[in-house]
Motif scaffolding. Sequence first.
Motif, PDB file in Angstrom:
ATOM      1  N   LEU A   1       0.831  -1.202   0.000  1.00  0.00           N
ATOM      2  CA  LEU A   1       0.000   0.000   0.000  1.00  0.00           C
ATOM      3  C   LEU A   1       0.869   1.257   0.000  1.00  0.00           C
ATOM      4  N   TYR A   2       1.956   1.221   0.772  1.00  0.00           N
ATOM      5  CA  TYR A   2       2.897   2.342   0.819  1.00  0.00           C
ATOM      6  C   TYR A   2       3.449   2.631  -0.580  1.00  0.00           C
ATOM      7  N   LEU A   3       3.868   1.555  -1.293  1.00  0.00           N
ATOM      8  CA  LEU A   3       4.475   1.719  -2.611  1.00  0.00           C
ATOM      9  C   LEU A   3       3.438   2.152  -3.659  1.00  0.00           C
ATOM     10  N   ILE A   4       2.184   1.674  -3.532  1.00  0.00           N
ATOM     11  CA  ILE A   4       1.120   2.092  -4.456  1.00  0.00           C
ATOM     12  C   ILE A   4       0.851   3.591  -4.304  1.00  0.00           C
ATOM     13  N   ILE A   5       0.727   4.043  -3.030  1.00  0.00           N
ATOM     14  CA  ILE A   5       0.482   5.471  -2.783  1.00  0.00           C
ATOM     15  C   ILE A   5       1.655   6.309  -3.297  1.00  0.00           C
TER      16      ILE A   5
ATOM     17  N   ILE B   1      -8.504   2.457  -4.246  1.00  0.00           N
ATOM     18  CA  ILE B   1      -7.820   1.203  -3.882  1.00  0.00           C
ATOM     19  C   ILE B   1      -8.668   0.521  -2.812  1.00  0.00           C
ATOM     20  N   PHE B   2      -8.985  -0.770  -2.996  1.00  0.00           N
ATOM     21  CA  PHE B   2      -9.873  -1.501  -2.084  1.00  0.00           C
ATOM     22  C   PHE B   2      -9.172  -2.791  -1.646  1.00  0.00           C
ATOM     23  N   ILE B   3      -8.963  -2.927  -0.334  1.00  0.00           N
ATOM     24  CA  ILE B   3      -8.181  -4.051   0.197  1.00  0.00           C
ATOM     25  C   ILE B   3      -8.929  -4.673   1.367  1.00  0.00           C
ATOM     26  N   THR B   4      -8.982  -6.008   1.404  1.00  0.00           N
ATOM     27  CA  THR B   4      -9.494  -6.716   2.582  1.00  0.00           C
ATOM     28  C   THR B   4      -8.307  -6.942   3.517  1.00  0.00           C
TER      29      THR B   4
ATOM     30  N   MET C   1      -0.117  -4.440 -10.401  1.00  0.00           N
ATOM     31  CA  MET C   1       0.593  -5.653  -9.983  1.00  0.00           C
ATOM     32  C   MET C   1       0.608  -5.765  -8.451  1.00  0.00           C
ATOM     33  N   ARG C   2       0.840  -4.604  -7.759  1.00  0.00           N
ATOM     34  CA  ARG C   2       0.940  -4.652  -6.295  1.00  0.00           C
ATOM     35  C   ARG C   2      -0.439  -4.887  -5.659  1.00  0.00           C
ATOM     36  N   VAL C   3      -1.479  -4.321  -6.261  1.00  0.00           N
ATOM     37  CA  VAL C   3      -2.836  -4.565  -5.748  1.00  0.00           C
ATOM     38  C   VAL C   3      -3.201  -6.035  -5.902  1.00  0.00           C
ATOM     39  N   ASN C   4      -2.855  -6.636  -7.040  1.00  0.00           N
ATOM     40  CA  ASN C   4      -3.127  -8.065  -7.256  1.00  0.00           C
ATOM     41  C   ASN C   4      -2.367  -8.920  -6.250  1.00  0.00           C
ATOM     42  N   GLU C   5      -1.130  -8.490  -5.898  1.00  0.00           N
ATOM     43  CA  GLU C   5      -0.308  -9.264  -4.965  1.00  0.00           C
ATOM     44  C   GLU C   5      -0.977  -9.387  -3.591  1.00  0.00           C
ATOM     45  N   ILE C   6      -1.726  -8.337  -3.175  1.00  0.00           N
ATOM     46  CA  ILE C   6      -2.396  -8.393  -1.863  1.00  0.00           C
ATOM     47  C   ILE C   6      -3.902  -8.657  -2.010  1.00  0.00           C
ATOM     48  N   LYS C   7      -4.279  -9.206  -3.205  1.00  0.00           N
ATOM     49  CA  LYS C   7      -5.660  -9.640  -3.470  1.00  0.00           C
ATOM     50  C   LYS C   7      -6.669  -8.500  -3.273  1.00  0.00           C
ATOM     51  N   GLY C   8      -6.310  -7.309  -3.781  1.00  0.00           N
ATOM     52  CA  GLY C   8      -7.211  -6.169  -3.705  1.00  0.00           C
ATOM     53  C   GLY C   8      -7.703  -5.789  -5.092  1.00  0.00           C
ATOM     54  N   SER C   9      -8.276  -4.611  -5.212  1.00  0.00           N
ATOM     55  CA  SER C   9      -8.727  -4.116  -6.505  1.00  0.00           C
ATOM     56  C   SER C   9      -8.429  -2.625  -6.588  1.00  0.00           C
TER      57      SER C   9
END
Length: 666
Positions: free
Chosen positions: A580-584, A661-664, A638-646
Amino acid sequence: MTKKLFLLIYLFFSSVSFSQQVKIDSLKQIIKYASSDTVKLTAYYHLINCYQTNDINLAEKYLDTLFNKAETKMLYKYVLTGYAQRGTIEFRKANPKMAIEFWKKGLAHPQINNFPIQKGNLFHNISVGYKIFKNTDSVISYLHKSIDLNIQEKNDIGLVANYYSISDYYSTITENDSAVKYLNKLMDVAIKKNDQIAIARAYILLANISRRELDHKDAIKQFQKALSIYKEREPHNLIMQRGLLFEISRSMMNSRNYEEAIPILKNIETQFDAKLFDKDFWRDFNVNLLTCYIETSDHQTARRIYQKLILEDNNISEFWFWNTLSRYEIWASQISTRTYERLLSAEKLTVKNNENEKIQTIKYTLASYFYKKRNFEKAYLLLKESHDLDQGIRSQETSIINLAQKRKFNEVLKEKENLTLKKKNAEQQLAVQKATNLNQRYGFIALTAFLGIFGVFYYSKNRRRKLRDEHIINIAQAKQKEHEKIGADLHSTKAKDLEKIASNLEQKGEAEIASKVREVKDSIRLLSHELFQIPFSQQEFDDQIINLLFEYNNESLKISHQGIHTIPWPQVDDTIKRNLYLIISEAISNVKNHSKAPTANVKFHKKNKNIDVTITDNGIGFTEEDLKNGHGIGNMRMRVNEIKGSIRFDAVKNMGSEIGIFITAF
């Protein structure tokens, strides 16, 4: 030897003296004669506390000295204490925003984790700062951080302060159940360490809660408990004893026990020196006494107190003061046009503020006024209005009392049901345990035989696997160290070199090339973040995100954030936080380099088990082709897919863009 003797004398006076000036003089002598840096810095700390209440400028002067000496001697405990006091001084100067900044600077100090008690105090101070801004989430969040640290360090003094603050805050926002919950915890700690004054303060807060719930009998009981403690433990604290007696009398008057309130008020008048009666207290005291004598029909004494009160400054516009005088004047047939005008002004004020209890009192007094003037029709109408208002107030009081009693009854009933269920569960568990014990014995014998055979085979296989895993781990650790070394070099050296090159190009008029160099620099920074492990254990995740946004913040791009402190980050997995840090970081870099936006915002929201992050800007937006070809956007996906988010991308040309960004995470 003589110098040591004087130093001991000054230490004694600085500790036990009730005179502020004696304390200050003693502390200055300690600073002059003490040879230990620690003793001197402690004296500076207490001297700053003394000056904070009456001479802020001197407090700041001594604080600068404390900072310089502590940093020179590398006594970081006092450096952190300096940050705490600097914030407190700014808070006293009515600069709460600046105070919070100093307290947060203390939390960002590299040595802060070595001084957990100072860290807990800074968390507590920040929560006090956020109270001014009525930021409930931040107040509660920082108080819980302070509580957790003080529990971990077994710092009972800090815990008592934390529990009192959080109880007082819940009481302020009328969440009385939560306030009582933390007051009970305060009591447990205070009883363990025999801190009677903390127990007395808890009783006072409980009394105020009871009074708010209209349980005046319990309020009197709690105030009396606090008073007995102060009489025993702090007999010199006469102002506190006087105040508690006055609160007891007020609670008696609220419950209409005027005859019982009179001896308490007379006790205050005879027991305490007149010097302790400031102008406001003197007026309130006599107003209450006059009310009691009017209600108990002691006309002679009421007249004497009225004559004393009427000499007060006529500019005082306190409601109860003038209403009480008006009631006396009407009762004593001393009514005048001034009495009527005073009551009309009070009525307008109470109607404007929608204060039903005061409106009812004024209407009753006005009815008495017109009755004395023999205008019975007007008096009857006002008396009827007063009666209707009184019925509504009493109905509301009754519903509040019934609600409190019902809540207490339900709590007792629920506790009994829980005890019954626990007893039944214990009996069932005992029966099941007896039934399973025999099976467990036979099973254990069979399992032991099987494990003996399997153990020999497993040991040899596990030994080979362990050697292979150790070899793989060593290779991975070596690679990670090399990555971190490269990442640190890219971040600290190469990025700075590129920034210098860009600055030189700008000076030579090559602004377009300088912009491209800066894009390369930002890409290198992102790459260095990926190579270098982000140390979440050393710094709070929300602080790291804020620092990241601060790095990108400049005159051409202002970045704000919302809701970051509402997320319980310690419960979130480190892999999710790192991605999440790297996506932001990637998203903000794109905003800075491509959007031409003057402002951007990062908003965090927790919904059930999910974390939603929305990044918006008011720039030129982006196209579908940008989404397909953008390297940074591909990294984010790619990073969102790695943590099973969208992830969602929206943009309107020349109006801005939004990334969701949506993460469980829980």
